[in-house]
Design a protein around this motif. Structure first.
Motif, short mmCIF file in Angstrom:
data_model
loop_
_atom_site.label_atom_id
_atom_site.label_comp_id
_atom_site.label_asym_id
_atom_site.label_seq_id
_atom_site.Cartn_x
_atom_site.Cartn_y
_atom_site.Cartn_z
N CYS A 224 0.84 -1.20 0.00
CA CYS A 224 0.00 0.00 0.00
C CYS A 224 0.87 1.25 0.00
CB CYS A 224 -0.96 -0.01 1.20
SG CYS A 224 -0.17 0.19 2.81
N THR A 225 0.25 2.39 -0.12
CA THR A 225 1.00 3.65 -0.24
C THR A 225 1.81 3.95 1.02
OG1 THR A 225 -0.98 4.85 0.41
CG2 THR A 225 -0.52 4.71 -1.93
N ASP B 171 -1.14 -0.79 -4.35
CA ASP B 171 -1.54 0.59 -4.60
C ASP B 171 -0.36 1.42 -5.11
OD1 ASP B 171 -4.08 -0.06 -3.50
OD2 ASP B 171 -3.33 0.33 -1.49
N ARG C 97 -4.44 -7.83 -11.05
CA ARG C 97 -4.04 -6.66 -10.26
C ARG C 97 -5.29 -5.99 -9.69
NH1 ARG C 97 0.40 -3.12 -10.29
NH2 ARG C 97 1.31 -4.35 -11.97
N SER D 173 -6.60 -3.31 -6.07
CA SER D 173 -6.14 -2.46 -4.98
C SER D 173 -6.12 -3.27 -3.68
CB SER D 173 -7.07 -1.25 -4.82
OG SER D 173 -8.34 -1.69 -4.36
N THR D 174 -5.38 -2.79 -2.71
CA THR D 174 -5.40 -3.45 -1.41
C THR D 174 -6.79 -3.37 -0.82
OG1 THR D 174 -4.62 -1.44 -0.29
CG2 THR D 174 -2.95 -3.09 -0.87
N ASP D 175 -7.50 -2.29 -1.10
CA ASP D 175 -8.85 -2.10 -0.59
C ASP D 175 -9.78 -3.22 -1.09
OD1 ASP D 175 -10.49 -0.41 1.05
OD2 ASP D 175 -11.52 0.25 -0.77
N THR D 176 -9.66 -3.58 -2.35
CA THR D 176 -10.47 -4.67 -2.90
C THR D 176 -10.14 -5.99 -2.21
OG1 THR D 176 -10.62 -3.57 -5.04
CG2 THR D 176 -11.01 -5.95 -5.02
#
Length: 103
Positions: free
Chosen positions: A9-10, A64, A80, A82-85
């Motif tokens: 993640c960021t 991300d 690919r 997002s970490t959110d997904t």
């Protein structure tokens, strides 16, 4: 099914490790083998080996940010997200991986 992947993640803290845990839990519940490498603030942990990658049916990148050594997955089926997904819908994501591998 054998799954390998990377989470990053960021900030490189919470979402990296939450995504890793959620993916591992969902894959194990589905009867899959999984190994997830994390690329966080303390560097790379649980690094994937060449053998891990070669034996994988699919690669999941729940990232991300740009990750290190992404080219090592060339020639593999790569998904690919997002970490959110990965955190919010890990079971649906594992189901999707099954669909992709079966094609």
């Amino acid at each position: 099914m054998k799954i390998v992947g990377v989470t990053a993640c960021t900030i490189g803290i919470a979402h990296t490790y939450l995504a890793q845990q959620k993916l591992q839990d969902a894959a194990e519940a589905a009867g899959d083998q999984i190994k997830i490498e994390t690329q966080g603030t303390i560097g790379i942990e649980n690094a994937l080996t060449d053998e891990d990658i070669a034996g994988a049916d699919v690669v999941i990148l729940a990232v991300d940010i740009k990750i290190a050594d992404e080219d090592r997955f060339k020639g593999k089926k790569v998904v690919r997200v997002s970490t959110d997904t990965a955190i919010k819908s890990p079971n649906k994501l594992i189901e999707k991986l099954h669909e992709i591998v079966s094609k």
